[in-house]
Each structure stands twice: as structure tokens, then as C-alpha cells.
Design an enzyme around this catalytic site. Structure first.
Site, PDB file in Angstrom:
ATOM      1  CD  GLU A   1      -2.850  -1.259   2.319  1.00  0.00           C
ATOM      2  OE1 GLU A   1      -2.259  -1.550   3.383  1.00  0.00           O
ATOM      3  OE2 GLU A   1      -4.068  -1.078   2.247  1.00  0.00           O
TER       4      GLU A   1
ATOM      5  CD  GLU B   1      -3.299  -6.304   4.044  1.00  0.00           C
ATOM      6  OE1 GLU B   1      -3.330  -7.053   3.042  1.00  0.00           O
ATOM      7  OE2 GLU B   1      -2.567  -5.305   4.107  1.00  0.00           O
TER       8      GLU B   1
END
Ligand SMILES: NC(=O)c1ccc[n+]([C@@H]2O[C@H](COP(=O)([O-])OP(=O)(O)OC[C@H]3O[C@@H](n4cnc5c(N)ncnc54)[C@H](O)[C@@H]3O)[C@@H](O)[C@H]2O)c1
Length: 698
Positions: A141, A162
Site C-alpha cells: 500500500e 490481510e
């Protein structure tokens, strides 16, 4: 941009290994103002992955604030972020999220991450992510927030894991990735890969998928990346992204809807709605098509916070910890210094398991591997199969032709044990699952190998002690139980038999490590851990069918748990004959608890490969000739009754296994099921699950 969020107050997490953001000015040829290069470094070597906790995020925030002010004042040309050797960034420090600060803190963690990261995309100058090493979760990210990205061809792991852990990419991932590479590719990274045992990309794959704009060799990666950044800044290089696969940033609703439907179907097939992380992430990717950044990031923060406080995330963390810590330091293992070197491996059998084992030993140990079987044809078929597997790896770009040729030169086969196993330090057998056959095989091997050669058995259920009993050197026999498919399932149950000595056991664990498997020490008890639990569980489901429960009802009973496959699909994978054989072995050992299903016996007798056939719609259905084998009448159970009975049986079996000392601790049962049976991370370990259900007390 909103005002920077302050760090969450309740930081009850263990002490953070702080990753510092170290800034330096770099002068690029032809660029008048310096580029600020920020290096993320936690001050440890490559054995300690770089992660961002609260102090780490604050350090990055400070570095970026300084860079932002300098950019606004016209003092710099660009900002770039890179990592220490081998790591770009392995994501957020999970202990921060597990700190137990409640939902409010969870919201702050999400918001702080967004606030810090988004500075990279909102500077007055361009930003660059130089992905030099592993980039996971928040690492990916961070790079996504940059204006441009380069990646090293040597990066071993790029992933957004995740959802696998029970949360979602909540620092911009669900918005930025689909808008960079298109929804289908983004969903592969966010949903499908985590669903597939947390599959990771490597540098070249991530580059091909459009996650980076340029790729360079690891040797001079930073120099080349800086040079490239200079060329972008001077306009010598124009970055084109229109050619990314899946239509790049196609905005049309139909493309997004189709990609989302496909990913949702993949989640349904695997977790059956039981793991909320995947579904929350799907909603956010859907939102990413039309939402602006503020809306998308705020929704991400809410989603992340809900999941951080969910039981599924607590379970995911427990499982993650077992797999990453306990599996790496197995309990009860003799000193590694006792392990003997292995310079040649023998494999008895050239069947389904033996050929997979030979290939694994070959690839990881890179030593001569020799196979035997009952006749020349089987041996030749086995060796040819291994060679074609190597060719397939070359075709997929996972091995060079040279490397494959070198390995092909190390594999050989013979019907003569004396010829094949001369000079072997380790011989593993994977012949038929019959005690007498295995005893004969070991006796024949013992006659041709040195007294210290380690003898391993891949038996799924037989007594290793009995197998070794009549040998001259029973102390060198050890169980080494792999799971099918060998390349996919990471578990090996290492079985200490009555007479196994420490050097043999140490060698088994050392070899397991070289094979990159997770080894768990188990006692020589019938079917060890995974097969014992699966057989008990299948036994109860089959018994319900024997009593008159329709197959569809029995098979759907376990669906709410979100296991990777239903009992009768598992039966199809294992094969009814193998399942019956193991059930009979277990019934002989524990007649009170393990039953032999009459229906299963009839299915085997009818030579069926299972109870299902698959329709054109990809859904299984029970064929008429199987229906004819099912009992008529009887008393049918409901789904709930079948589930209850299967879970009670599992709890009873876990309790007895712990009493018998089959493993050192309950955590080892959990580990075995996670790694050998695909027990889902969102359920945590099987024993805490059964404890929570009130079925297990220890
Ligand atoms: N199939 C699985 O999913 C699985 C998983 C884990 C462990 N295992 C265990 O691995 C072992 C092998 O299983 P498999 O599925 O590969 O069986 P398989 O039938 O595919 O292969 C067995 C091979 O052994 C050969 N063989 C039999 N007797 C022999 C002898 N005396 N000398 C040399 N070769 C001989 C056979 O010709 C055959 O090629 C069994 O003990 C089984 O319980 C199987």
C-alpha cells in the site's frame, strides 16, 4: 487532506521494533533540485522483517512532513521510499492491531495509516516507491500511494495477505490497487491469492500485473531506480499504463461487476460466507469504482476497525503466530548438531506420493535421488513423470532450463535396491499401506545400506515401531508423514517410534527444514494427528448417512465452519478405498470410537471414485447408481445434529490425543490441522475453537 491523526492512546501492544524513516538528499544528473530518498530501516538484519507500528508510522510521518514542506517551498524535485536489504516493508506491525485497544483505537490505526501514507500521493512533487525487497500488506500500500513504482526482479514476495488474516488492506489498498491495475487483477491480489493458502506474487509477476512501472535486477536496483526516476523527472521517460492487463483502469460498471462476481464466487466456494474479511474487502473494491479518495479511505477505515475487533481476526492472529513461530521452532526436538549430512536419497516406490517426494528432495537438497519399484515399467514411468514435472516448472518460468537439466542428471531409477541405494544416507519408503509389505521393504533396504542410513516411512496410519521391530538397526527408523499434494501442503508429521534415536530424529528435522516444510513431532499412535481427526470426523458424517441421513444434508452440515471442502468432496479427493482402509485400521485400534461405514464399503465395492459427479454448472450431484447404494429408511438427522455430533467427536478425540501425549501441547494439534488439513485461519486453532464451543475443557 484532513489534519494528521494522532497515535492511538491505548498502545497495550508488546514493545515495538521501531522502523525508522531515514532521509537523505540524492542529486540526480540533469535534475536541479535534490530527490529525498527515505529508507525504511528497523536496524536489524534480514531475519527481522521491517514492519510499521505506531512509532514507525510517526517516524515516517515526520520524514514526509519535512519533505512536504520542502517540496512546497520548491526545495526538492521528488521523494522516494525504499527499504533495507531484502525488505521493502512487510506491512503493519500486527501486534499494534492486536493491542486490545477496542474499536476506537482500531479507527485511529486506520486513519493514521491513511493520513501518513496519502502524503506520498499529495506532495507538490512526484513520489517513487523503489520496491527493493519483500512487500506485504501495508508495504504494498505504501508503494501504491506513490506516483511511480519500480520493483526488483529478485523480490520474493509481494502480497496483500490481510483478508487471509481476517482484516483487509485498509491503508489504501482496496481503493488504489483496482484503480491502478483494474478490478480483476486487484481482486486476484486482494481476494483470490489469500484464499489460495495465502499465495504470494514475486517481483516479475507483480511487474507483469502492472503493480510497478519498471523492473530492474537486484544487483544495482537502487542505482537503476534512481537513474530511472531522474529520467522520469526530466521527461526522458514517459510512463505509460494503458497496456496493463484486464483493461487497466476501465471504469465501466460491467467490467467491475463481472470481476467482483467472480471473486465473490471464489470466496463463497472456499469460506462459504464464514470469513467476513473477504466480503468487506469486496464491498470496498466495488466502492472504489466511483468513490473519491476521502470517501473510499473513510470506508476502508471503518471496515478495518470492524474487522480488527472481530473474533475472526483474533483467530487469524493466533493461527499466524503458530505457523510463523511454533512451526519454525518445533517442540521436543533433539539438538540440530546431531543431524547427519544427507548426500544421497533413496525412494522406495514410484507411485503417487513417492514421485512427489523424489521431486521435492531433488529440488531442495539437490543431491542424487534414486527410485525403485516392483518392475521396470513402474520405475520408468516414475522417473519420466519427475522429468516432465521439471519441464513444466521450466515452462511456467519457475526454473531455468539449466537448473532443470542439472536436476534431471541427479535422478535415476532401478528395480535393484542394491544398485539404487548404494551410498544413500537416507531412504524413504512410500509403498502400499500394508505393514508386511513395508517390513519387507525395510529389511531389503537394510541389507544394502550403511548402518547409519536413516530409514523414513511415509505411512499414513501404520505403526512405525512395528515396521522397525525386526530390523538390525531399528533406531534409525522414523516416520516422515507428508500430505498430498506434497508441493502445496506444508506439514510433515515426524513420528518418533519406540526405538528412534536422537541422531535419526535430528536428521529428520534438519531434512524437513531443508525441504522447507513445517515439522511437528508426534508420537507413534495410529494415524498420528491429522488423519486421526479427519477419519474420526468423516466417520461420524458417514455414520449419519448409514443411519438414513441424505448425503446432501450430511455434507452441508459442516458448511457454516467455512472449511476448504465438504466431507464428501474430501472423500472424493482422498479416494473411497484409501478412506475405507484407514477407517478399518482405526476401527481395529479404537473400536469404540471409529466406525467402518457400510455405505462407504459399498461405494468401494462398486469401484466408485466418490459419491458425486459434477454437473455442467460445476456443482456436485449424487448420481442414481450411488443413490441405489444408500440405506433406505432409517432415521435421518438434521444438518445441525450431524454438525454437533461431528464436533463432539473431534473434541473427544483431541482430548484423548492430549491424554495419550500424541503431541506435546494442544497448539501442536492446531498447527497440524492448519498446515495439513487446511483448517481455516479464521477459525484459529481447532482446539480453541472446540473450547469456545464448550466441547473441550483442556
Ligand atoms: N495418497 C495419499 O494421499 C497419501 C498421503 C500421505 C501418505 N500416503 C502414504 O504413502 C504411501 C504410498 O501411497 P501412494 O498413494 O503413493 O500409493 P501408490 O499406490 O500410488 O504407490 C505405491 C507404489 O509402491 C510400489 N510398491 C509396492 N510394493 C513395493 C515394493 N515391495 N517395492 C517397491 N515398490 C513397491 C507400487 O508398485 C506403487 O508404485 C502409503 O503408505 C500411503 O499411506 C499417501
Amino acid at each position: 487532506m484532513s489534519a494528521p491523526t494522532t497515535a492511538p492512546a491505548a498502545a497495550k501492544a508488546p514493545a515495538e521494533v521501531v522502523t525508522r524513516s531515514i532521509s537523505q538528499d540524492v542529486h540526480l544528473p540533469g535534475v536541479d533540485r535534490p530527490l529525498v530518498l527515505i529508507t525504511l530501516d528497523n536496524g536489524h538484519d534480514h531475519t527481522r522483517p521491517t514492519t510499521l507500528g505506531l512509532a514507525g508510522l510517526t517516524s515516517l510521518q515526520e520524514a514526509l512532513t519535512t519533505a512536504r514542506d520542502r517540496a512546497a517551498a520548491g526545495g526538492i524535485s521528488a521523494v522516494a521510499v525504499t527499504g533495507k536489504p531484502f525488505f521493502f516493508l512487510a506491512g503493519a506491525d500486527l501486534t499494534m492491531a492486536a493491542g486490545g485497544g477496542g474499536r476506537e483505537d482500531a479507527v485511529r490505526i486506520g486513519a493514521l495509516g491513511h493520513d501518513v501514507y496519502r502524503m506520498l500521493g499529495e506532495l507538490a512533487v512526484p513520489s517513487f516507491g523503489f520496491v527493493n525487497g519483500a512487500a506485504l500488506g501495508g508495504g504494498v500500500e505504501l508503494a501504491l500511494h506513490c506516483t511511480y513504482r519500480t520493483i526488483s526482479s529478485g523480490v520474493p514476495a509481494v502480497a496483500l495477505p490481510e483478508c487471509f488474516l481476517g482484516i483487509l488492506p485498509g491503508w489504501g489498498g482496496t481503493y488504489l490497487l483496482p484503480n491502478l491495475v483494474g478490478p480483476a487483477t486487484a481482486l486476484e491480489v486482494i481476494i483470490t491469492n489469500p484464499l489460495s493458502n495465502n499465495r504470494m506474487l514475486n517481483g516479475p509477476k507483480a511487474f507483469r500485473m502492472g503493480m510497478a512501472d519498471a523492473m530492474f535486477e537486484p544487483a544495482d536496483f537502487l542505482e537503476r531506480s534512481l537513474e530511472w526516476a531522474g529520467d522520469v523527472l526530466t521527461g526522458k521517460v514517459a510512463v505509460e499504463r494503458a497496456t496493463v492487463p484486464n483493461g487497466g483502469v476501465a471504469r465501466d460498471e460491467a467490467t467491475w461487476t463481472a470481476a467482483l462476481a467472480e471473486a465473490r464466487a471464489a470466496a463463497d466456494a472456499k469460506v462459504h460466507g464464514a470469513a467476513p474479511s473477504y466480503y468487506r474487502a469486496l464491498d470496498l473494491v466495488a466502492l472504489a469504482r466511483t468513490a473519491d479518495r476521502d470517501t473510499a479511505f473513510a470506508a476502508e477505515t471503518e471496515g478495518l476497525a470492524d474487522l480488527i475487533v472481530s473474533p475472526e481476526f483474533a483467530n487469524g492472529l493466533y493461527a499466524f503466530d503458530l505457523v510463523n513461530k511454533r512451526a519454525k521452532r518445533p517442540v521436543g526436538v533433539p539438538s540440530a548438531s546431531l543431524a547427519r549430512p544427507v548426500t544421497k536419497v533413496g525412494v522406495v516406490g514410484a507411485g503417487l506420493m513417492a514421485t512427489q517426494l523424489a521431486l521435492l528432495f531433488l529440488r531442495r537438497l539437490k543431491v542424487p535421488v534414486a527410485l525403485t519399484d516392483l518392475d521396470a515399467e513402474r520405475v520408468e514411468r516414475g522417473v519420466a513423470g519427475i522429468r516432465s514435472e521439471l519441464d513444466a516448472l521450466v515452462a511456467k518460468g519457475r526454473m531455468s532450463t539449466d537448473a532443470a537439466n542439472r536436476l534431471k542428471g541427479l535422478i535415476s531409477g532401478s528395480v535393484e535396491a542394491a544398485e539404487a541405494f548404494a551410498g544413500a544416507d537416507l531412504v524413504i519408503e512410500a509403498v502400499f499401506e500394508e505393514l508386511e509389505v513395508k517390513k519387507q521393504v525395510f529389511a531389503a533396504v537394510e541389507a544394502v545400506v550403511a548402518p547409519e542410513c536413516v530409514l523414513m516411512t511415509n505411512t499414513s496410519s501404520l505403526s512405525v515401531s512395528a515396521m522397525a521391530a525386526d530390523l538390525k538397526h531399528p533406531e534409525r527408523v522414523v516416520g516422515f508423514h507428508f500430505f498430498n499434494p506434497v508441493a502445496v501442503l506444508p506439514l510433515v508429521e515426524v513420528v518418533r517410534a519406540e526405538q528412534t534415536d536422537d541422531a535419526t530424529l535430528a536428521t529428520a528435522f534438519a531434512v524437513g527444514k531443508q525441504l522447507r516444510k513445517s515439522c511437528v513431532l508426534v508420537k507413534d499412535a495410529p494415524a498420528f494427528v491429522v488423519n486421526r481427526l479427519l477419519t474420526r470426523f468423516l466417520g461420524e458424517v458417514n455414520a449419519a448417512v448409514d443411519e438414513g441421513t441424505p448425503i446432501e444434508v450430511a455434507d452441508a452440515a459442516i458448511e457454516p465452519l467455512g472449511l476448504p471442502m465438504s466431507p464428501f468432496v474430501l472423500l472424493q479427493l482422498v479416494g473411497p478405498a484409501v478412506a475405507l482402509h484407514v477407517a478399518e485400521t482405526m476401527h481395529a485400534a479404537f473400536p469404540d470410537r471409529f466406525t467402518v461405514s457400510q455405505t462407504l464399503a459399498k461405494i468401494v465395492e462398486a469401484k466408485r471414485s466418490g459419491v458425486y459427479a459434477w454437473g455442467m454448472d460445476g456443482k456436485p450431484y449424487v448420481e442414481d447408481d450411488v443413490k441405489a447404494l444408500l440405506p433406505r429408511g432409517g432415521s435421518a438427522s438434521t444438518e445441525e445434529q450431524v454438525r454437533d455430533r461431528a464436533l463432539r467427536a473431534l473434541a473427544e478425540e483431541c482430548r484423548i490425543m492430549l491424554e495419550e501425549g500424541v503431541v506435546a501441547e494442544a497448539a501442536d494439534i492446531d498447527l497440524c490441522m492448519l498446515l495439513g488439513a487446511g483448517w481455516p485461519f479464521h477459525l484459529g486453532g481447532i482446539t480453541p475453537y472446540l473450547r469456545r464451543a464448550g466441547l473441550l475443557t483442556r
